[in-house]
Scaffold this motif. Structure first.
Motif, short mmCIF file in Angstrom:
data_model
loop_
_atom_site.label_atom_id
_atom_site.label_comp_id
_atom_site.label_asym_id
_atom_site.label_seq_id
_atom_site.Cartn_x
_atom_site.Cartn_y
_atom_site.Cartn_z
N ARG A 61 41.26 40.66 44.74
CA ARG A 61 40.99 41.87 45.51
C ARG A 61 42.24 42.75 45.57
N ARG A 62 43.41 42.12 45.71
CA ARG A 62 44.66 42.89 45.76
C ARG A 62 44.94 43.56 44.41
N ILE A 63 44.66 42.85 43.31
CA ILE A 63 44.88 43.46 41.99
C ILE A 63 43.94 44.66 41.80
N ARG A 64 42.69 44.50 42.20
CA ARG A 64 41.71 45.60 42.05
C ARG A 64 42.15 46.81 42.87
N GLN A 65 42.61 46.55 44.08
CA GLN A 65 43.07 47.65 44.93
C GLN A 65 44.26 48.37 44.29
N THR A 66 45.12 47.61 43.62
CA THR A 66 46.29 48.22 42.99
C THR A 66 45.89 49.11 41.82
N THR A 96 49.02 49.27 32.33
CA THR A 96 49.59 48.00 31.85
C THR A 96 48.95 46.81 32.55
N VAL A 97 48.74 46.92 33.85
CA VAL A 97 48.06 45.83 34.58
C VAL A 97 46.67 45.62 34.01
N ARG A 98 45.95 46.71 33.77
CA ARG A 98 44.60 46.58 33.21
C ARG A 98 44.64 45.90 31.84
N ARG A 99 45.62 46.28 31.02
CA ARG A 99 45.71 45.74 29.66
C ARG A 99 46.06 44.25 29.69
#
Length: 453
Positions: free
Chosen positions: A316-321, A382-385
């Motif tokens: 959830r924290r990654i998605r929010q970021t 970059t996080v998405r990749r």
């Protein structure tokens, strides 16, 4: 430089494929029951392996088989009163639902032993003609002692293996260590015609034959669980190298650890398996993948619902970021060092815990950058990749049937009572149950405040 730990040499080795295409064979499931999270562990590990190799520019051909003729399949058919074909078809489809739900990319080929029977029989014939196997009473056995380096994968010594245990010589065997390549027909069992009479193949020869057919007589990487090293993979090496003369059969042997539940490794026979499809009803595929990838693939992670619930919150924290809107700024957040850390970690024997640490550190940097009015767009991409390389979807999981206010209040009170009585494990379980239902709680003094996410 990419390095993988090779179970055969017991060292990390630089990865260099035999040809233009990386050839990977992964031992699949015996299809007599639904897949459990132990299977999910192996599927996710080798999914990330192939995804990462492709990310680094390699072309990958991966084969993962189905064992669809086996004692367990036959026994399940008898118990359920249906044919072995009906059993295997049912659980093959269940397996595909599981891996699709986990966002595991399907292999290039998913062969079934029953569909490659001509190749299995032909390979056994080669071993018999070459003197590495012998026929007896309608069965065929591999001569273990004729392979001078038998035991090189597992470290097993044949005489030590037999010493101290009772090994009566089976009818037709010349040595207790020999193993079956072909089993003579028994009443009410599936059977195929062969030069040695009707029967069915042994388990080990099936994988060698399918690897030969779909990948060739030498491959780059052979994968599977630690529990397969002996006898299955040891026997695969022996029969494959005896038949082809090509050594090694596989350049690298990669073995994933096994899930533990309170000290015991997971298996259906122990009765502690957590069905994948049931798990996917409770948790998102991203949470299950993150929970598995936070441990190195060669360790034995603990199956604990609290750990998966924690992974759900981390996702959830990654998605929010990644949903943060970037500032219009000429000062971008530097993401290149985190990109390098990710690559260095994955190059080092697929070290997903360190790779994930780089991703989480970058997420923190993005949040700081946003607060400092910096451009975070490149960092977010970059996080998405990088999470994509790990097979994370970053999709908001569908909402489950929620708890009403009265049910929430009851769980909050039950947690407060558990805390008051110092039943900390029970209190943590209730907190995770609330979190899984989208309820956040905050303890302020003697009161607990809750809110819906």
């Amino acid at each position: 430089m990419i390095q993988f730990y090779n179970s055969l040499t017991r060292t990390k080795e630089e990865f260099s494929p035999l040809g233009e295409e990386v050839k990977i064979y992964v031992c699949g499931v015996t299809v007599y029951d639904d897949s459990h999270l132990g299977h999910a562990l192996s599927s996710i590990v080798f999914d990330v392996l192939s995804r990462y190799l492709e990310y680094r520019g390699f072309k990958v051909r991966k084969v993962q088989n189905f064992t669809d003729v086996d004692d367990k399949v036959i026994n399940r058919a008898r118990t359920d009163g249906i044919s072995t074909e009906e059993v295997t078809e049912k659980y093959i489809q269940s397996f595909f639902r599981s891996i699709d739900g986990l966002n595991v990319q399907r292999a290039t080929v998913h062969p079934r032993a029953t569909e490659d029977m001509p190749e299995i029989i032909e390979l056994i014939n080669r071993l018999v003609d070459g003197g590495s196997a012998y026929a007896s009473n309608g069965s065929v056995y591999y001569r273990v002692r004729d392979k001078a380096d038998y035991g090189k994968l597992s470290g097993q010594n044949i005489d030590e293996m037999l010493e101290g245990s009772r090994h009566e010589l089976e009818d037709g065997k010349k040595d207790p260590a020999d193993f079956a390549l072909w089993k003579a027909v028994k009443p009410d069992e599936p059977q195929w015609k062969s030069p040695w009479g009707p029967g069915r193949p042994g388990w080990h020869i099936e994988c060698s034959a399918m690897a030969f057919k779909h990948l060739g007589e030498q491959i780059d990487i052979h994968g599977g669980g630690l529990d397969l090293i002996f006898p299955h993979h040891e026997n695969e090496i022996a029969q494959s190298e005896s038949a082809s003369g090509a050594i090694p059969f596989s350049k690298i042997w990669m073995h994933n650890g096994l899930l533990r539940t309170s000290g015991a490794t997971m298996s259906k026979s122990l009765g502690n398996a957590f069905n994948v499809n049931a798990a996917l009803e409770e948790y998102s595929s991203d949470a299950i993948r993150l929970w598995i990838l936070q441990s190195h693939y060669r360790t034995n992670p603990l199956l604990d619902k609290k750990l998966i619930a924690t992974a759900e919150r981390s996702m959830r924290r990654i998605r929010q970021t990644v949903d943060i809107e970037s500032n219009d700024s000429e000062h971008p957040v530097d993401f290149r060092s985190y990109d390098r850390r990710f690559i260095e970690a994955m190059d080092d024997d697929l070290n997903t815990p360190k790779a994930l640490a780089a991703v989480f550190d970058l997420c923190r940097e993005i949040n700081r950058g946003r607060d400092n009015k910096m451009d975070v767009s490149g960092a977010v991409e970059t996080v998405r990749r990088l999470t994509g390389v790990l097979g994370l979807r970053l999709e908001v999981p569908p909402k489950k049937a929620g708890l009403n206010d009265q049910e929430v209040e009851a769980l909050v009170q039950a947690r407060k009572d558990a805390r008051d009585d110092k039943r900390w494990d029970e209190a943590d379980t209730l907190r995770d149950q609330l979190a899984a239902a989208g309820i956040s709680i905050s303890d302020t003094g003697e009161d607990t405040v809750w809110s819906r996410d």
